[in-house]
Design a protein around this motif. Sequence first.
Motif, PDB file in Angstrom:
ATOM      1  N   MET A 166       0.840  -1.210   0.000  1.00 57.00           N
ATOM      2  CA  MET A 166       0.000   0.000   0.000  1.00 57.00           C
ATOM      3  C   MET A 166       0.867   1.250   0.000  1.00 57.00           C
ATOM      4  SD  MET A 166      -2.586  -1.313   2.927  1.00 57.00           S
ATOM      5  CE  MET A 166      -3.873  -0.110   2.783  1.00 57.00           C
ATOM      6  N   ARG A 168       1.724   4.861   1.326  1.00 57.99           N
ATOM      7  CA  ARG A 168       1.465   5.684   2.518  1.00 57.99           C
ATOM      8  C   ARG A 168       0.803   7.008   2.139  1.00 57.99           C
ATOM      9  NH1 ARG A 168       3.043   5.238   7.390  1.00 57.99           N
ATOM     10  NH2 ARG A 168       4.572   3.630   6.914  1.00 57.99           N
ATOM     11  N   ILE A 171      -2.807   6.475   1.560  1.00 56.97           N
ATOM     12  CA  ILE A 171      -3.520   6.230   2.825  1.00 56.97           C
ATOM     13  C   ILE A 171      -3.713   7.538   3.582  1.00 56.97           C
ATOM     14  CG2 ILE A 171      -3.306   5.158   5.112  1.00 56.97           C
ATOM     15  CD1 ILE A 171      -1.940   2.800   3.717  1.00 56.97           C
ATOM     16  N   TYR A 174      -6.290   9.639   2.002  1.00 53.95           N
ATOM     17  CA  TYR A 174      -7.603   9.018   2.200  1.00 53.95           C
ATOM     18  C   TYR A 174      -8.086   9.226   3.641  1.00 53.95           C
ATOM     19  CZ  TYR A 174     -11.096   5.462   1.011  1.00 53.95           C
ATOM     20  OH  TYR A 174     -12.255   4.796   0.726  1.00 53.95           O
ATOM     21  N   ALA A 175      -7.134   9.100   4.596  1.00 55.72           N
ATOM     22  CA  ALA A 175      -7.487   9.215   6.013  1.00 55.72           C
ATOM     23  C   ALA A 175      -7.990  10.614   6.365  1.00 55.72           C
ATOM     24  CB  ALA A 175      -6.289   8.847   6.876  1.00 55.72           C
ATOM     25  N   ILE A 242      -2.001   5.908  11.913  1.00 51.32           N
ATOM     26  CA  ILE A 242      -1.775   5.198  10.653  1.00 51.32           C
ATOM     27  C   ILE A 242      -0.487   5.672   9.966  1.00 51.32           C
ATOM     28  CG2 ILE A 242      -3.172   6.764   9.201  1.00 51.32           C
ATOM     29  CD1 ILE A 242      -3.342   2.974   8.902  1.00 51.32           C
ATOM     30  N   ILE A 265       2.975  -0.978   4.257  1.00 50.56           N
ATOM     31  CA  ILE A 265       2.810   0.411   3.821  1.00 50.56           C
ATOM     32  C   ILE A 265       4.174   0.984   3.465  1.00 50.56           C
ATOM     33  CG2 ILE A 265       1.953   2.694   4.488  1.00 50.56           C
ATOM     34  CD1 ILE A 265       0.159   1.207   6.538  1.00 50.56           C
TER      35      ILE A 265
END
Lengths: 266, 170
Positions: A166, A168, A171, A174-175, A242, A265
Amino acid sequence: MNIASKVWAVSILTRLIVIIIIAKVLGLLFLWALPNEGVDFYEQKRMLPPYHPYTVGAIIEPAVIIKGSKVDVQYLDAGINSMILKGLYRKKESGYIILAMKAKPKATEILGIGESYNGYKLVQIKPSSAILERGSLRYTLELLINDLQALRKRHAPFIEGEPYQMSRTEIQEYAKNFGQILEDINIIEVKNRGKLKGFKITRIRPNTPFSYLGLLKGDVIIKVNNEPLKSYADALNIYQNIHNIKEIELIVLRDNKEKELRYEIH
Amino acid sequence: MIGYGVLTLVTVLYFLPKANLYYKLEHELQPQGIIIHNEHIDDKRLWLEILDAELYVQKIESMHIHRANIMLFGLYNTIDLEQITLASTPGQFVPKNIQSAQFRYGLYDPLNINATVLGDFGKAEIRLNLYDRIMTANVEASKLMKSKFSATLKNLTRDKKGVYHYEYSF
């Protein structure tokens, strides 16, 4: 003031005093029965130590057998420096990489494990790099960051038993958008005798990042990195940290059996 | 007799250790995962004023309440909350500013606690049924709520009048 008025006044006064005494006694009784201290919140510093999954499969079944031990992470050779790694696809014991020369980045070559390019033999494919061999030396060719992100955005298929790679950056972006997460996935709490046991996935929107993670509708996430999800705070703690996590291992209940899903990640 | 009754009620209310009653409420809420923290309690003799309370739900910082007035008259009880600011986590679901929340409980409707909440999200009429243990909320969503927090509204059902409904068992 006649006697009748005095009696009336004394009567009223007596009643008022009795009411006050009763109220005061009631107040004291309440004071005795009730707690004299409230409840305060003491935040426990929650630490998420680095998680290192131990995979037996990687020991007894190495993805690629590498002869020799010297792996040079520097580009020592002018030849390797003139190459760029534009993409890669990796399975357990197979895969391919996409190579090109810096001078002609659009003229790409696809190279399988064991095949050679400009005298360099591909011996191993890693999540974001490839190891090539020439003579007795080995070289690590890192995937271009831009190409790595592009690759992530294409979302490689989830392969059971292998860690899913994935991005980072993706993510983190997105987070930030919690509303988008709510649109892409629905999760409800699962309780047993009043205690939280995990979070059940009730919907995953197709063609969204969640749909590539190997999760299925009906899965109950019970552990993250070996930590049971006993409260919303546990789940929130992972969400808030995360950006510090390098590897995630989810334990989900699927058809009443525990299933492990792993993510790396980069 | 009514005069004596009212006088008794007021006197009892005056001498009632309201702060200790409030502590009892805190102890009752704790097992539900609700903790009120860092607040300043002021006994106003006939009612209780709570200032600058931080509310934690399931160990998650949820909101800051600037002022709360708790009035307990037995037959009719109210809790008025003013200037509520949601913390970052719930603030991702609804607009952070809530101007007021009024909770009412009286013997005229002993099975329900009713509440009216006004904020940047719009207006919500909430009813907690103590017998069935069900909370129902009817939300008239504001433009801000509809435009920026539409994902939250998707979890609610919308009727023909445009009012959103939410139900939760507790």
